[in-house]
Scaffold this motif. Structure first.
Motif, short mmCIF file in Angstrom:
data_model
loop_
_atom_site.label_atom_id
_atom_site.label_comp_id
_atom_site.label_asym_id
_atom_site.label_seq_id
_atom_site.Cartn_x
_atom_site.Cartn_y
_atom_site.Cartn_z
N ALA A 230 -8.51 58.86 63.35
CA ALA A 230 -8.97 57.56 63.82
C ALA A 230 -7.82 56.91 64.58
O ALA A 230 -6.66 57.12 64.25
CB ALA A 230 -9.39 56.68 62.65
N LEU A 231 -8.16 56.13 65.59
CA LEU A 231 -7.14 55.54 66.47
C LEU A 231 -6.06 54.74 65.75
O LEU A 231 -4.87 54.98 65.97
CB LEU A 231 -7.81 54.65 67.51
N PRO A 232 -6.41 53.77 64.89
CA PRO A 232 -5.34 52.98 64.27
C PRO A 232 -4.42 53.85 63.41
O PRO A 232 -3.19 53.70 63.47
CB PRO A 232 -6.08 51.96 63.39
N TYR A 233 -5.01 54.77 62.65
CA TYR A 233 -4.19 55.64 61.82
C TYR A 233 -3.35 56.57 62.69
O TYR A 233 -2.19 56.85 62.39
CB TYR A 233 -5.06 56.45 60.85
N HIS A 234 -3.94 57.01 63.81
CA HIS A 234 -3.21 57.88 64.72
C HIS A 234 -1.98 57.16 65.29
O HIS A 234 -0.91 57.74 65.41
CB HIS A 234 -4.12 58.36 65.85
N LEU A 235 -2.15 55.88 65.61
CA LEU A 235 -1.01 55.10 66.11
C LEU A 235 0.08 55.02 65.04
O LEU A 235 1.27 55.16 65.34
CB LEU A 235 -1.45 53.70 66.53
N TYR A 236 -0.34 54.79 63.79
CA TYR A 236 0.63 54.75 62.69
C TYR A 236 1.36 56.10 62.58
O TYR A 236 2.59 56.14 62.48
CB TYR A 236 -0.10 54.42 61.39
N VAL A 237 0.60 57.19 62.66
CA VAL A 237 1.18 58.53 62.54
C VAL A 237 2.16 58.81 63.67
O VAL A 237 3.30 59.20 63.43
CB VAL A 237 0.07 59.60 62.52
N VAL A 238 1.75 58.58 64.93
CA VAL A 238 2.64 58.93 66.02
C VAL A 238 3.86 58.01 66.09
O VAL A 238 4.88 58.37 66.66
CB VAL A 238 1.95 58.96 67.41
N SER A 239 3.76 56.80 65.51
CA SER A 239 4.93 55.93 65.62
C SER A 239 5.84 56.00 64.41
O SER A 239 6.98 55.55 64.48
CB SER A 239 4.51 54.48 65.91
#
Lengths: 281, 285
Positions: A230-239
């Motif tokens: 999911a986008l928000p979790y993906h942002l958390y993961v990549v950052s």
């Protein structure tokens, strides 16, 4: 200092406070747009991640967020709008109704991560849905309920009482008045509320952490019992979770998420102001 | 159909109870199995069976209070500006901007905070790291602002025009009328605004987890605000993914969830009762 000078000084301080509020907002949105635009390409939006997510696209995260938002909508709209109809059309002003309102206020105030715990306890473990789109959507749906109920109720209440009286005077039942008169008139306001609720669900991370979100999946989900990115979790993961991640991908992901929620916001407010101007009452 | 509507009407109560029930079921074992001295101790090292939640509770309290100290004056001043002073064109710009702020997902603000604000905090304050309680409080302050501004604005809106007229008729300037008549009359609404903003701040998870450094140490001493801390929400979010289901650690995390639930419940109940009382009396205060 005379009192008119004091007034000028006071107003200047107030204006300054408003600037201090607004400028960082412009700065955040401006920076993410400026630094994220370069990352966005057709490939970024439609390709699977490659090289430990350091290259390629964010397609599965975009699809996942759309699926979760759809699932949330399917679960939250009937319950939320039904609850609003009850509160606006049927509920009397008594102790019971006040407890419902209190429950809604509290539901709105429960921290998102506590919703995550609840979803884990009820949907993932107790009902054996596992970490799945179903569990995540239902968790997000309960979180968005208070937003949908309160905005939909406000829209229903804004419909003038005369509309209901006229329906009754023509021999209509209360349900007929609600179904054929009040609900259609309140529809734009209800749609606005639903979109505002769903945009919150689309941007939330904490409730999906333990109920659905996957770090990385090589393929798209096949059923509602699958995990998804999911986008928000993906942002958390990549950052935070992957060392050496290119800033470009981080800003690109942030920009896609920001565009998604802000465009929903614009749609909601446009519907609201368009129908407010057009309505006859 | 009407029966269904009735059932749906009561669903909110059902969900609140259900949430509390599941938190209790999974969290209460923590309170039974761990001795209170450990559970409310000052050391949080789950791998050594040390589950002191004090640093987490104080961490949350420190960030929340600092955030409110920033957003209360800013929010109330902005609400007064928008409602009482601003020309129409400024209002047309300000209100949508504040809605935009309310719409930005917390993970986006967290990302922004760690890539741009944290390095700035390190430079400006000469701290060893930019991931500090202050950085978290700064971001939380802006996340609480939309709530504070909109509720405070409603409160100012509810003050009758006759109050303003009376103030001006007595020869007071507009500024004196605002600060000595209008704002005091809207006091209870402003208190509600702050309570709701506080509830929002204490429950915020992602942004806080990404910018506060997550060191579970007691935030004591004058420089605590410029050191890394860890909040209750961040602890749940960061550790729940790694614990074995049914382990003591798992139950403790639900126990922390209970503490959060009760705290926000109390805050919102207070805010709501102020609101309802005002509505029932039909008056202002």
């Amino acid at each position: 200092m005379n009192r008119h000078a004091a007034q000028r000084a006071g107003f200047a301080v107030l204006a300054l406070a408003a600037l201090v509020v607004v400028i960082p907002i412009l700065f955040v949105v401006g920076t993410i747009v400026a630094r994220g635009t370069g990352a966005i390409s057709w490939e970024f939006l439609t390709a699977m991640p490659r090289d430990g997510m350091k290259a390629g696209g964010i397609f599965p995260a975009v699809v996942g967020t759309l699926l979760l938002t759809l699932g949330t909508a399917l679960a939250a709209i009937p319950v939320g709008v039904g609850g609003a109809i009850y509160l606006s059309e049927y509920a009397r002003d008594n102790r019971l109704t006040r407890s419902i309102r209190l429950a809604i206020v509290n539901l709105a105030g429960i921290p998102s991560v506590v919703y995550g715990l609840f979803g884990l306890g009820l949907f993932v473990l107790f009902l054996h849905f596992g970490t799945s789109i179903l569990a995540g959507s239902l968790t997000l749906a309960i979180m968005t309920l208070p937003i949908i109920i309160s905005t939909a109720e406000e829209a229903l209440r804004a419909v003038p009482t005369e509309f209901r009286t006229v329906s009754a005077s023509l021999g209509g039942t209360q349900w007929q008045a609600v179904r054929y008169i009040v609900l259609p008139q309140a529809l734009p306001g209800i749609i606005t509320g639903v979109i505002l609720g769903l945009l919150r669900a689309a941007g939330e991370t904490a409730p999906i952490l333990f109920t659905v979100a996957a770090f990385f999946l090589p393929s798209l989900p096949h059923s509602v019992f699958d995990q998804t990115m999911a986008l928000p979790y993906h942002l958390y993961v990549v950052s935070t979770q992957v060392p050496g991640m290119p800033l470009k991908i981080q800003f690109g992901t942030a920009l896609v998420l920001l565009i998604l929620v802000l465009s929903m916001n614009v749609v909601a407010t446009t519907i609201r102001s368009y129908f407010r101007r057009r309505r006859q009452w | 159909m009407e029966t269904l509507i009735r059932v749906l009407g009561f669903s909110s109560i059902g969900f609140v109870l259900l949430i509390f029930l599941f938190l209790l079921q999974e969290g209460v074992p923590a309170f039974l199995e761990i001795e209170p001295g450990n559970l409310f101790g000052t050391r949080w090292y789950p791998t050594f069976d040390l589950f002191g939640t004090m640093p987490l509770i104080l961490g949350s309290v420190l960030v929340t209070i600092t955030a409110i100290a920033i957003s209360l004056p800013l929010g109330v001043a902005t609400a007064v500006f928008v409602r009482e002073v601003a020309p129409n064109w400024a209002r047309e710009i300000l209100k949508p901007m504040i809605e935009v702020l309310a719409g930005i997902p917390s993970v986006v603000l967290g990302f922004f905070g760690m890539t741009l604000i944290a390095p700035a905090v390190r430079e400006v304050f000469g701290a060893p790291t930019g991931l500090t309680a202050f950085t978290g409080a700064l971001i939380l302050a802006y996340m609480a602002l939309p709530t504070i501004i909109s509720v405070a604005e409603d409160a100012l809106d509810a003050v009758p025009k006759s109050y303003r007229d009376a103030g001006l008729a007595m020869g007071a300037t507009q500024w004196q009328t605002i600060w000595r008549v209008v704002v005091p009359a809207a006091r209870s609404g402003i208190v509600t605004a702050v309570m709701l903003g506080m509830g929002r701040a204490i429950g915020e998870t992602m942004a806080v987890m990404m910018v506060t450094g997550n060191a579970a140490r007691m935030p004591l001493g004058l420089d605590a605000i410029f050191r890394p801390i860890r909040t209750m929400t961040a602890t749940i979010a960061a550790e729940m993914g790694e614990v074995a289901q049914g382990s003591i650690h798992y139950h403790v995390l639900f126990g922390v969830g209970i503490i959060l639930f009760v705290l926000t419940f109390a805050i919102n109940l207070t805010a709501a009762s102020v609101m309802f009382k005002k509505r029932r009396r039909g008056g202002l205060r």
